[in-house]
Design a protein around this motif. Structure first.
Motif, mmCIF file in Angstrom:
data_model
loop_
_atom_site.group_PDB
_atom_site.id
_atom_site.type_symbol
_atom_site.label_atom_id
_atom_site.label_comp_id
_atom_site.label_asym_id
_atom_site.label_seq_id
_atom_site.Cartn_x
_atom_site.Cartn_y
_atom_site.Cartn_z
ATOM 1 N N UNK A 511 0.754 -1.241 0.095
ATOM 2 C CA UNK A 511 0.087 -0.179 -0.048
ATOM 3 C C UNK A 511 1.065 1.208 -0.123
ATOM 4 N N UNK A 512 0.863 2.090 -1.026
ATOM 5 C CA UNK A 512 1.647 3.187 -1.325
ATOM 6 C C UNK A 512 0.721 4.464 -0.690
ATOM 7 N N UNK A 513 1.284 5.214 0.117
ATOM 8 C CA UNK A 513 0.364 6.432 0.523
ATOM 9 C C UNK A 513 0.532 7.567 -0.483
ATOM 10 N N UNK A 514 -0.378 8.493 -0.014
ATOM 11 C CA UNK A 514 -0.425 9.454 -1.142
ATOM 12 C C UNK A 514 0.811 10.359 -1.230
ATOM 13 N N UNK A 515 1.835 10.398 -0.025
ATOM 14 C CA UNK A 515 3.157 11.030 -0.029
ATOM 15 C C UNK A 515 4.172 10.091 -0.677
ATOM 16 N N UNK A 516 3.717 9.056 -1.166
ATOM 17 C CA UNK A 516 4.611 8.018 -1.733
ATOM 18 C C UNK A 516 5.470 7.124 -0.680
ATOM 19 N N UNK A 517 5.077 7.001 0.396
ATOM 20 C CA UNK A 517 5.932 6.380 1.326
ATOM 21 C C UNK A 517 4.909 5.305 1.419
ATOM 22 N N UNK A 518 5.586 3.941 1.723
ATOM 23 C CA UNK A 518 5.007 2.525 1.887
ATOM 24 C C UNK A 518 4.242 2.536 3.329
ATOM 25 N N UNK A 519 2.785 2.335 3.193
ATOM 26 C CA UNK A 519 2.074 2.457 4.348
ATOM 27 C C UNK A 519 1.854 1.104 4.980
ATOM 28 N N UNK A 520 1.981 0.018 4.079
ATOM 29 C CA UNK A 520 1.921 -1.551 4.602
ATOM 30 C C UNK A 520 2.385 -2.283 3.381
ATOM 31 N N UNK A 521 3.180 -3.331 3.733
ATOM 32 C CA UNK A 521 3.556 -4.402 2.868
ATOM 33 C C UNK A 521 3.463 -5.720 3.737
ATOM 34 N N UNK A 522 2.946 -6.536 2.937
ATOM 35 C CA UNK A 522 2.772 -8.089 3.146
ATOM 36 C C UNK A 522 2.987 -8.822 2.290
ATOM 37 N N UNK A 523 3.650 -10.198 2.567
ATOM 38 C CA UNK A 523 4.143 -11.161 1.547
ATOM 39 C C UNK A 523 3.198 -12.132 1.275
ATOM 40 N N UNK A 524 1.736 -11.839 1.443
ATOM 41 C CA UNK A 524 0.751 -12.802 1.077
ATOM 42 C C UNK A 524 -0.478 -11.918 0.441
ATOM 43 N N UNK A 525 -1.321 -12.538 -0.468
ATOM 44 C CA UNK A 525 -2.204 -12.092 -0.661
ATOM 45 C C UNK A 525 -3.449 -11.999 0.360
ATOM 46 N N UNK A 526 -3.191 -11.512 1.469
ATOM 47 C CA UNK A 526 -4.271 -11.385 2.585
ATOM 48 C C UNK A 526 -4.772 -10.115 2.447
#
Length: 548
Positions: A511-526
């Motif tokens: 999930x990329x925030x509007x200011x282009x920082x990563x808000x969330x990352x997960x290594x599955x399709x959950x």
């Protein structure tokens, strides 16, 4: 677009205008006042670093800025005729690996034109005299250019009104101030120097420094330290010629002085960036020596962080507690910038024998150590700024075994770090990932890795759209060719560049925030953690409108 004057921005410099643009892009038109007139040509800041160029590209202004400025690629340090070091500023991990030399008034003009195009009107010559805050808003007193006074109400008051901020003072927000006792003069002159015009040139001498930067139209910006903290109020050609002759091997025959100023380097850091319904940004919150060229850039990044959050709050899509994250994310950054600039200024202007020897030794090491250059280049370009400690970001990520197609050296950006660019393919041809993320809002990157089954990918895509709940767009990135039968928003990563840059080894989400920082990352399709992310943000889902 509905006009919303529930936000009053005091200050129409780079910081205030970036904030106004970020709000207007999201349908919120703020009221903007500026004490000085529209033709005021303040030009102290001349450097736009890589991170700020990316921000300008996001709002569609990077190319216009490049057209008006001089791109610089190297920072050269000298003592007399001896080159002590060359720092390559292109080593930054950016789509804009350079530093752009452009007068501040030109940057302001670009931003102002774009803000006006989006519906923002700047009220020039309008001064904020005072304000009083309550739990529902802020009562403000303004004085217009003709002397007329106005009392008005606003929901949120933003102080982007410079180092002598009236907003900060009337809000009673304290600040820590330090006088570095270093005087400087600066000005733009014409002169015939046989210097390469794609770099900064910094000359050190036992009496101080002289730095020269190429400007548009063949001019040069000169920055010179003075031996005490009493520089001339309005430096003339003789002042610049004196220091050029004494400290450099350059011809002191400067002419055609376009602009000049002087100042004493002082540091200031506000106790806090938010006080109820009042928020500070830019020089109103932090100011320091111009050595390093971080001031204007840091202020614009303040606005870039604040804009999307304030828009969500004002439009009722997030609780106002979201604005607390502006303090927790940006205050450590600005504190670090002030401290680093203070150290750099003291080292650069030190005149004792010990200071000169230490500086010379450090610069010679810098010229030999490529890893150090790369880190400094990323720091100079503001690419090392992160929000990893923010309560708004999180990740569920385990390092997976390397695939045959993967680059095991890359672990990808963590939650709270900047996104990374790469090139993808759609049915129309190649496209840059950063251009896909220009649309205001969040963006969900769904990396398919080795999954090629169209039905599975379609199901993931549909579920991802539900999880985003109107907060932004979904981009499905496959590692192979584009699968048949899928709707838009699908991109092929034919060379696995994006998968590698994001450390993907199996199907994953970013999930990329509007200011282009990563808000969330997960290594599955959950997708449940995506819902958790927006819940932590305090953002309410957007209800889809149905046709009558």
């Amino acid at each position: 677009m509905t006009v919303n004057a529930d936000i009053l921005i005091a200050g129409a410099g780079p910081t205030g205008l970036v904030l106004a643009i970020e709000l207007a892009r999201r349908g919120v038109i703020p009221r903007v006042v500026n004490a000085e007139s529209a033709d005021h040509r303040e030009s102290r800041a001349v450097s736009i670093v890589a991170r700020s160029l990316e921000m300008l590209d996001d709002i569609g202004l990077a190319q216009a800025a490049l057209d008006r400025g001089v791109p610089l690629h190297t920072l050269n340090f000298y003592q007399g005729t001896t080159t002590l070091a060359e720092m390559d500023v292109t080593a930054v991990d950016s789509s804009f690996p350079l530093d752009l030399c452009i007068p501040q008034w030109q940057t302001v003009a670009l931003l102002r034109e774009h803000a006006e195009h989006l519906g923002v009107t700047v009220e020039w010559g309008t001064r904020l005299l005072g304000q009083k805050t309550d739990e529902h808003g802020v009562s403000v007193e303004l004085e217009h250019e003709d002397g007329r006074r106005e009392r008005c109400r606003t929901g949120w008051l933003i102080g982007a009104d410079g180092a002598h901020s009236t907003v900060r003072e009337t809000a009673g927000i304290g600040r820590v101030r330090t006088d570095l006792k270093r005087g400087f003069i600066l000005g733009d002159v014409a002169v015939d120097w046989p210097l390469t015009r794609d770099r900064f040139h910094v000359y050190f001498d036992r009496s101080g420094l002289v730095a020269v930067f190429p400007m548009v139209g063949g001019y040069w910006r000169i920055l010179a330290s003075t031996p005490d903290d009493r520089p001339p109020r309005t430096p003339g050609l003789d002042d610049f010629a004196t220091w050029v002759a004494e400290r450099t091997p350059l011809d002191p025959g400067v002419r055609d002085l376009q602009w000049s100023s002087s100042f004493v380097a002082r540091e200031s850091l506000a106790d806090r960036l938010r006080d109820g319904r009042i928020l500070l940004a830019g020089d109103a919150a932090h100011s320091h020596s111009p050595v390093g060229g971080q001031g204007m850039n840091t202020g614009m990044q303040d606005a870039y962080n604040l804009g999307w959050k304030l828009a969500l709050v004002v439009t009722g899509r997030a609780d106002e507690s979201l604005l607390d994250s502006y303090q927790t994310e940006r205050w450590p950054v600005v504190k670090a910038v002030v401290e680093a600039t203070s150290t750099t200024t003291k080292i650069a202007t030190g005149t004792t024998l010990v200071a000169r020897r230490a500086r010379r030794h450090a610069l010679r090491l810098l010229g030999k150590l490529n890893p150090v250059q790369q880190r400094l280049s990323n720091a100079f370009g503001e690419h090392l700024v992160h929000y990893r400690d923010s309560h708004l970001v999180f990740q569920r990520w385990k390092e997976s075994p390397a695939k045959a197609w993967s680059d095991i050296a890359s672990t990808g950006p963590e939650a709270g770090e900047l996104m990374r660019d790469s090139y993808l393919e759609n049915r129309q041809g190649p496209v840059s990932l950063r251009h896909l993320l220009r649309t205001p809002g969040h963006h969900l990157l769904l990396f398919a890795a080795d999954t090629t089954d169209s039905a599975t990918l379609a199901r993931w895509q549909a579920t991802a759209h539900e999880a985003m709940a109107g907060h932004g767009e979904v981009h499905l990135i496959t590692r192979g060719h584009l699968p048949p039968g899928l709707s838009g928003g699908v991109f092929a990563d034919l060379r696995s560049e994006a998968h590698n840059r994001y450390g993907v080894r199996r199907p994953s989400l970013y999930v990329i925030r509007p200011d282009k920082y990563v808000g969330y990352r997960g290594d599955s399709i959950d997708l449940a953690p995506v819902n958790d992310y927006f819940h932590a943000l305090g953002a309410a889902p957007v209800k889809e409108e149905t046709a009558p």
